[in-house]
Scaffold this active site. Structure first.
Site, PDB file in Angstrom:
ATOM      1  CB  SER A 196       8.969   1.819  -6.491  1.00  0.00           C
ATOM      2  OG  SER A 196       7.724   2.013  -5.728  1.00  0.00           O
TER       3      SER A 196
HETATM    4  N1  SAH Z   1       4.068   3.023  -7.475  1.00  0.00           N
HETATM    5  C1  SAH Z   1       4.302   4.532  -7.554  1.00  0.00           C
HETATM    6  C2  SAH Z   1       4.524   4.710  -5.826  1.00  0.00           C
HETATM    7  C3  SAH Z   1       4.350   6.177  -5.476  1.00  0.00           C
HETATM    8  S1  SAH Z   1       4.791   6.166  -3.931  1.00  0.00           S
HETATM    9  C4  SAH Z   1       5.233   4.811  -8.364  1.00  0.00           C
HETATM   10  O1  SAH Z   1       6.262   4.448  -8.411  1.00  0.00           O
HETATM   11  O2  SAH Z   1       5.318   5.702  -9.055  1.00  0.00           O
HETATM   12  C5  SAH Z   1       3.130   5.790  -2.987  1.00  0.00           C
HETATM   13  C6  SAH Z   1       1.987   6.578  -3.517  1.00  0.00           C
HETATM   14  O3  SAH Z   1       0.903   5.831  -2.462  1.00  0.00           O
HETATM   15  C7  SAH Z   1       2.122   8.109  -3.147  1.00  0.00           C
HETATM   16  O4  SAH Z   1       2.157   8.756  -4.311  1.00  0.00           O
HETATM   17  C8  SAH Z   1       1.151   8.202  -2.144  1.00  0.00           C
HETATM   18  O5  SAH Z   1       0.473   9.629  -2.098  1.00  0.00           O
HETATM   19  C9  SAH Z   1       0.249   7.043  -2.337  1.00  0.00           C
HETATM   20  N2  SAH Z   1      -0.828   6.937  -1.250  1.00  0.00           N
HETATM   21  C10 SAH Z   1      -0.463   6.930   0.106  1.00  0.00           C
HETATM   22  N3  SAH Z   1      -1.469   6.411   1.050  1.00  0.00           N
HETATM   23  C11 SAH Z   1      -2.653   6.560   0.158  1.00  0.00           C
HETATM   24  C12 SAH Z   1      -3.753   6.086   0.091  1.00  0.00           C
HETATM   25  N4  SAH Z   1      -4.543   5.824   1.524  1.00  0.00           N
HETATM   26  N5  SAH Z   1      -4.746   6.161  -0.851  1.00  0.00           N
HETATM   27  C13 SAH Z   1      -4.105   6.556  -1.984  1.00  0.00           C
HETATM   28  N6  SAH Z   1      -2.776   6.637  -2.450  1.00  0.00           N
HETATM   29  C14 SAH Z   1      -2.094   6.593  -1.533  1.00  0.00           C
END
Ligand code: SAH
Length: 277
Positions: free
Chosen positions: A112
């Site tokens: 993000s």
């Molecule tokens: N806060 C993180 C955001 C990553 S993007 C950062 O800033 O690095 C959102 C993340 O949610 C992704 O890595 C994706 O793989 C994860 N995600 C999506 N659905 C999910 C689920 N059901 N369980 C666990 N992770 C999930």
């Protein structure tokens, strides 16, 4: 098909007014560094290492100051933690780590934008006091999980749940290089491969739950695993999404308000996330 880039969270882009270069051989800092007398090649190498590290920390600090300047980060504690956790360690190489923008991290996921990280830390600050428990669903690169762990400290528990095993593995490598490494080693910080829609019951109930991917509705297990007095910050929606703030009162009742419009990658199954790759 929705591409990761088009769903990257970017509700508001704040340009950095003056982005410092991480290294410049004409900068005055380099001259003062040179004046430290480099007697041997090895000595030179270690000094260069320190110089590079210093450059990254300066750039990270400038990014945090930028977020403070625009009023995204108000709390001293949040600023301190964001200064200590170098975003450059979490952004894949070759990307401009200190620009206020989301970046692709592979697997249809993004890290993000810094202003979203700052906003979520601010919204959760009261629920991230020393000794508290925090769950980060969709922990991705591990950046925000590291910030949470620094907020709750060694007496607290910060747990990241991410369903892409490769991202969990790389997030652990990132964390090991970061200021949160001692917390990872001592066990107050951990990251696990799991479906975050189910929460992480082992360390429940939580004072704070952050969800880094957009849910079509708030998953009930997350509400169940929230402590009375606790708070969830979660993007909710499909194409149009709101960052929702969910508070559980002492009597267990729930209040929900929308903070702002956002765009996050979906909270979904691993198969449907990778299907769009
Ligand atoms: N806060 C993180 C955001 C990553 S993007 C950062 O800033 O690095 C959102 C993340 O949610 C992704 O890595 C994706 O793989 C994860 N995600 C999506 N659905 C999910 C689920 N059901 N369980 C666990 N992770 C999930």
């Amino acid at each position: 098909m929705i591409s990761a880039a088009s769903v990257a969270c970017s509700y508001r882009h704040i340009p950095l007014p003056h982005k410092k270069k991480s290294i410049s051989f004409t900068s005055s800092s380099h001259h003062s560094f040179c004046s430290l007398s480099l007697s041997s090649g090895l000595h030179h190498f270690f000094k260069m290492e320190r110089f590079w590290t210093r450059g990254a920390l300066d750039e990270n600090k400038a990014l945090v100051e930028h977020l403070q300047h625009y009023g995204v980060v108000k709390s001293r504690k949040v600023a301190e933690v964001m200064e200590k956790i170098d975003r450059g360690l979490f952004v894949p190489e070759g990307n401009p780590a200190y620009v206020d923008s989301p970046m692709q991290i592979g697997y249809n996921a993004t890290i993000s934008a810094p202003h979203m990280h700052g906003m979520c830390l601010e919204l959760l600050e009261e629920h991230l006091k020393s000794g508290m428990h925090v769950l980060d669903v969709g922990s991705g690169t591990g950046y925000l999980t590291a910030c949470f762990a620094m907020m709750v400290g060694p007496q607290g528990r910060a747990v990241g749940v991410e369903h892409i095993p490769e991202l969990v593995a790389s997030s652990i490598e990132n964390l090991k290089k970061s200021a949160a490494a001692p917390l990872l080693k001592e066990g107050s910080l951990s990251v696990h491969v799991a479906d975050g829609r189910l929460g992480w019951p082992e360390l429940a109930p939580y004072d704070a739950i952050h969800v880094g991917a957009a849910a079509s509705e708030i998953p009930q297990p997350l509400i169940d695993q929230l402590k009375p007095g606790g708070r969830i910050v979660i993007p909710v929606g499909n194409i149009f999404q709101d960052l929702q703030v969910v508070d559980k009162k002492a009597d267990g009742s729930i209040s929900v308000r929308s903070e702002t419009s956002v765009r996050y990658v979906p909270l979904t199954s691993r198969a449907s996330q990778l299907h769009d790759n």
